[in-house]
Design a protein around this motif. Structure first.
Motif, PDB file in Angstrom:
ATOM      1  N   GLN A  93       0.837  -1.086  -0.171  1.00  0.00           N
ATOM      2  CA  GLN A  93      -0.010   0.212   0.014  1.00  0.00           C
ATOM      3  C   GLN A  93       0.920   1.508   0.076  1.00  0.00           C
ATOM      4  OE1 GLN A  93      -2.476  -0.277   3.775  1.00  0.00           O
ATOM      5  NE2 GLN A  93      -0.877   0.620   4.747  1.00  0.00           N
ATOM      6  N   SER A  94       0.278   2.514  -0.652  1.00  0.00           N
ATOM      7  CA  SER A  94       0.980   3.418  -0.399  1.00  0.00           C
ATOM      8  C   SER A  94       1.324   4.063   0.703  1.00  0.00           C
ATOM      9  CB  SER A  94       0.245   4.783  -1.579  1.00  0.00           C
ATOM     10  OG  SER A  94      -1.023   4.916  -0.867  1.00  0.00           O
ATOM     11  N   GLN A 144       1.106   7.239   1.501  1.00  0.00           N
ATOM     12  CA  GLN A 144       0.489   8.263   1.845  1.00  0.00           C
ATOM     13  C   GLN A 144      -1.087   8.014   1.369  1.00  0.00           C
ATOM     14  OE1 GLN A 144       2.106  12.432   1.475  1.00  0.00           O
ATOM     15  NE2 GLN A 144       3.436  11.583   0.429  1.00  0.00           N
ATOM     16  N   SER A 145      -1.981   8.905   1.798  1.00  0.00           N
ATOM     17  CA  SER A 145      -3.219   9.007   1.246  1.00  0.00           C
ATOM     18  C   SER A 145      -3.493  10.273   0.197  1.00  0.00           C
ATOM     19  CB  SER A 145      -4.381   9.087   2.420  1.00  0.00           C
ATOM     20  OG  SER A 145      -4.429   7.942   3.160  1.00  0.00           O
ATOM     21  N   TYR A 146      -4.310   9.984  -0.599  1.00  0.00           N
ATOM     22  CA  TYR A 146      -4.549  11.047  -1.847  1.00  0.00           C
ATOM     23  C   TYR A 146      -6.182  11.272  -2.132  1.00  0.00           C
ATOM     24  CZ  TYR A 146       0.252   9.507  -2.815  1.00  0.00           C
ATOM     25  OH  TYR A 146       1.384   9.118  -2.723  1.00  0.00           O
ATOM     26  N   SER A 147      -6.466  12.361  -2.399  1.00  0.00           N
ATOM     27  CA  SER A 147      -7.801  13.016  -2.361  1.00  0.00           C
ATOM     28  C   SER A 147      -8.085  13.216  -3.915  1.00  0.00           C
ATOM     29  CB  SER A 147      -7.969  14.129  -1.586  1.00  0.00           C
ATOM     30  OG  SER A 147      -7.843  13.724  -0.277  1.00  0.00           O
ATOM     31  N   SER A 148      -7.373  13.102  -4.691  1.00  0.00           N
ATOM     32  CA  SER A 148      -7.442  13.058  -6.173  1.00  0.00           C
ATOM     33  C   SER A 148      -6.202  12.788  -7.108  1.00  0.00           C
ATOM     34  CB  SER A 148      -8.001  14.568  -6.566  1.00  0.00           C
ATOM     35  OG  SER A 148      -6.717  15.383  -6.670  1.00  0.00           O
ATOM     36  N   GLY A 149      -6.310  12.354  -8.279  1.00  0.00           N
ATOM     37  CA  GLY A 149      -5.001  11.929  -8.985  1.00  0.00           C
ATOM     38  C   GLY A 149      -5.385  11.051  -9.908  1.00  0.00           C
ATOM     39  N   SER A 150      -3.920  10.726 -10.576  1.00  0.00           N
ATOM     40  CA  SER A 150      -3.967   9.611 -11.456  1.00  0.00           C
ATOM     41  C   SER A 150      -2.984   8.397 -11.044  1.00  0.00           C
ATOM     42  CB  SER A 150      -3.388   9.941 -12.937  1.00  0.00           C
ATOM     43  OG  SER A 150      -3.130   9.166 -13.727  1.00  0.00           O
ATOM     44  N   PHE A 151      -3.598   7.064 -11.021  1.00  0.00           N
ATOM     45  CA  PHE A 151      -2.831   6.049 -10.201  1.00  0.00           C
ATOM     46  C   PHE A 151      -2.751   5.281 -11.209  1.00  0.00           C
ATOM     47  CE2 PHE A 151      -5.419   8.661  -7.423  1.00  0.00           C
ATOM     48  CZ  PHE A 151      -4.381   8.922  -6.370  1.00  0.00           C
ATOM     49  N   LYS A 152      -1.535   4.528 -11.366  1.00  0.00           N
ATOM     50  CA  LYS A 152      -1.177   3.539 -12.457  1.00  0.00           C
ATOM     51  C   LYS A 152      -0.228   2.504 -12.027  1.00  0.00           C
ATOM     52  CE  LYS A 152      -1.219   6.881 -16.114  1.00  0.00           C
ATOM     53  NZ  LYS A 152      -0.474   7.571 -17.108  1.00  0.00           N
ATOM     54  N   MET A 153      -0.627   1.165 -12.320  1.00  0.00           N
ATOM     55  CA  MET A 153       0.529   0.272 -12.152  1.00  0.00           C
ATOM     56  C   MET A 153       0.395  -0.810 -13.396  1.00  0.00           C
ATOM     57  SD  MET A 153       1.833  -0.990  -9.293  1.00  0.00           S
ATOM     58  CE  MET A 153       0.963  -0.436  -7.877  1.00  0.00           C
ATOM     59  N   GLU A 211     -13.899   3.406  -2.025  1.00  0.00           N
ATOM     60  CA  GLU A 211     -12.978   2.260  -2.671  1.00  0.00           C
ATOM     61  C   GLU A 211     -13.160   2.417  -4.042  1.00  0.00           C
ATOM     62  OE1 GLU A 211     -12.002  -2.451  -2.358  1.00  0.00           O
ATOM     63  OE2 GLU A 211     -12.967  -1.559  -0.463  1.00  0.00           O
ATOM     64  N   LEU A 212     -12.061   2.244  -4.971  1.00  0.00           N
ATOM     65  CA  LEU A 212     -12.019   1.974  -6.499  1.00  0.00           C
ATOM     66  C   LEU A 212     -11.373   0.800  -6.815  1.00  0.00           C
ATOM     67  CD1 LEU A 212     -11.489   6.149  -7.245  1.00  0.00           C
ATOM     68  CD2 LEU A 212     -13.859   4.686  -7.509  1.00  0.00           C
ATOM     69  N   MET A 269      -7.701   8.505   0.049  1.00  0.00           N
ATOM     70  CA  MET A 269      -7.461   6.705  -0.412  1.00  0.00           C
ATOM     71  C   MET A 269      -6.001   6.607  -0.662  1.00  0.00           C
ATOM     72  SD  MET A 269     -10.930   5.600  -2.386  1.00  0.00           S
ATOM     73  CE  MET A 269     -10.915   6.959  -3.528  1.00  0.00           C
ATOM     74  N   GLN A 270      -5.730   5.244  -0.063  1.00  0.00           N
ATOM     75  CA  GLN A 270      -4.385   4.866  -0.281  1.00  0.00           C
ATOM     76  C   GLN A 270      -4.539   3.830  -1.636  1.00  0.00           C
ATOM     77  OE1 GLN A 270      -3.881   3.537   3.974  1.00  0.00           O
ATOM     78  NE2 GLN A 270      -1.674   3.919   3.382  1.00  0.00           N
ATOM     79  N   SER A 271      -3.323   3.819  -2.372  1.00  0.00           N
ATOM     80  CA  SER A 271      -3.259   3.089  -3.362  1.00  0.00           C
ATOM     81  C   SER A 271      -2.679   1.428  -3.072  1.00  0.00           C
ATOM     82  CB  SER A 271      -2.272   3.541  -4.304  1.00  0.00           C
ATOM     83  OG  SER A 271      -1.954   2.737  -5.544  1.00  0.00           O
ATOM     84  N   GLU A 272      -3.325   0.625  -3.231  1.00  0.00           N
ATOM     85  CA  GLU A 272      -2.974  -0.554  -2.859  1.00  0.00           C
ATOM     86  C   GLU A 272      -2.952  -1.751  -3.957  1.00  0.00           C
ATOM     87  OE1 GLU A 272      -4.715  -1.670   0.888  1.00  0.00           O
ATOM     88  OE2 GLU A 272      -5.374   0.445   1.367  1.00  0.00           O
TER      89      GLU A 272
END
Length: 277
Positions: free
Chosen positions: A59-60, A62-71, A98-99, A179-182
């Motif tokens: 998991q990331s 930090q937590s984020y409140s908007s953005g572009s998240f890629k993996m 959750e997304l 939210m965190q990226s996981e």
């Protein structure tokens, strides 16, 4: 003139750094299953594995409140029925947002199913499923989520496969919590493949998934700038809806590859106000 030259140089420089591979531990931590997490290529690739005893996750920081998240992900091969690999954003609150990208393994030779879901204020049950049009176990593919105050878009290799609009003005929940990226791999044999009838073939374990691309372009809630500010590229007006080319690809992919849409499931839902135009 000097200012514009400086701005151009900064934009070029930002793209250079954006293209560089960041090591895993720059933005992420191991969240569980430490013994089933392996660092590869000087930390630029992480392998998560599932065996009879445990899955694993990251998991990331930090937590984020908007953005572009890629993996970039390469999914487990062999007979992967019952194995669930995920990449998602999660708020870790009692009424969580959750997304989800959830990759549902299958019997060897059968296609992988990609399930997406959206939770807002603890309410989910917004599943959509497509069958991937390529072999996701053979090579890495990029999966990304663009999230702003107007829409959330799920992409596969930059092709939009799902759009969830902000219809909060109509009383429909929309993700708004930090939210965190996981990413995880785990045992989902009770439901993931053929409604849970296809169980995990443990003779093929451990099941492994590889992850690359640990850059995050997101707004943290602690940076002093409102996270819906158009100073962030993903909040600019051009990202409030799909462009013409994206809309065409979106309709094409969904018409050819969608196998389930909660909006059309009248057995489960009587009304789905976010689904009506």
């Amino acid at each position: 003139m000097g200012f514009h030259l400086l701005l151009s140089a900064l934009l070029v420089l930002s793209r250079v750094f954006e293209g560089q591979a960041l090591p895993f531990d720059k933005n992420y931590n191991i969240s569980w299953g430490n013994n089933n997490v392996k660092s590869l290529n000087n930390g630029e690739e992480i392998q998560l594995s599932l065996d009879k005893f445990s899955g694993s996750g990251i998991q990331s920081k930090q937590s984020y409140s908007s953005g572009s998240f890629k993996m970039r992900i390469k999914l487990p091969s062999k007979d992967s029925a019952g194995v669930v690999t995920t990449f998602y954003l999660h708020s870790h609150t009692s009424n969580h947002d959750e997304l989800d990208f959830e990759f549902l393994g299958n019997r060897e030779g059968k296609p992988y199913t990609l399930q997406t879901n959206v939770f807002a204020n603890g309410v989910g049950d917004r599943e959509q499923r497509i069958q991937l049009w390529f072999d996701p176990t053979a090579n890495f593919h990029e999966y990304s989520i663009l999230w702003n105050s107007h829409q959330t878009v799920f992409f596969v290799d930059e092709i939009p496969i799902r759009v969830y609009k902000n219809n909060s003005h109509r009383g429909v929940g929309y993700p708004s919590q930090p939210m965190q990226s996981e990413a995880t791999i785990w045992n989902g044999e009770t439901w993931a493949t053929d409604n849970g009838s296809a169980k995990i073939n443990w003779s093929n374990s451990p099941f492994t998934a590889q992850f690359q691309g640990f850059n995050i372009e997101g707004c943290t809630s602690s940076n002093g700038i409102k996270c819906n500010s158009t100073k962030f590229w993903w909040n600019s007006k051009q990202f409030w809806k799909l462009n013409h080319s994206q809309e065409k690809s979106y309709k094409d992919i969904r018409s050819k590859h969608m196998v389930y849409d909660y909006c059309k499931d009248t057995n489960r839902f009587q009304t789905t106000p976010e689904c009506s135009k």
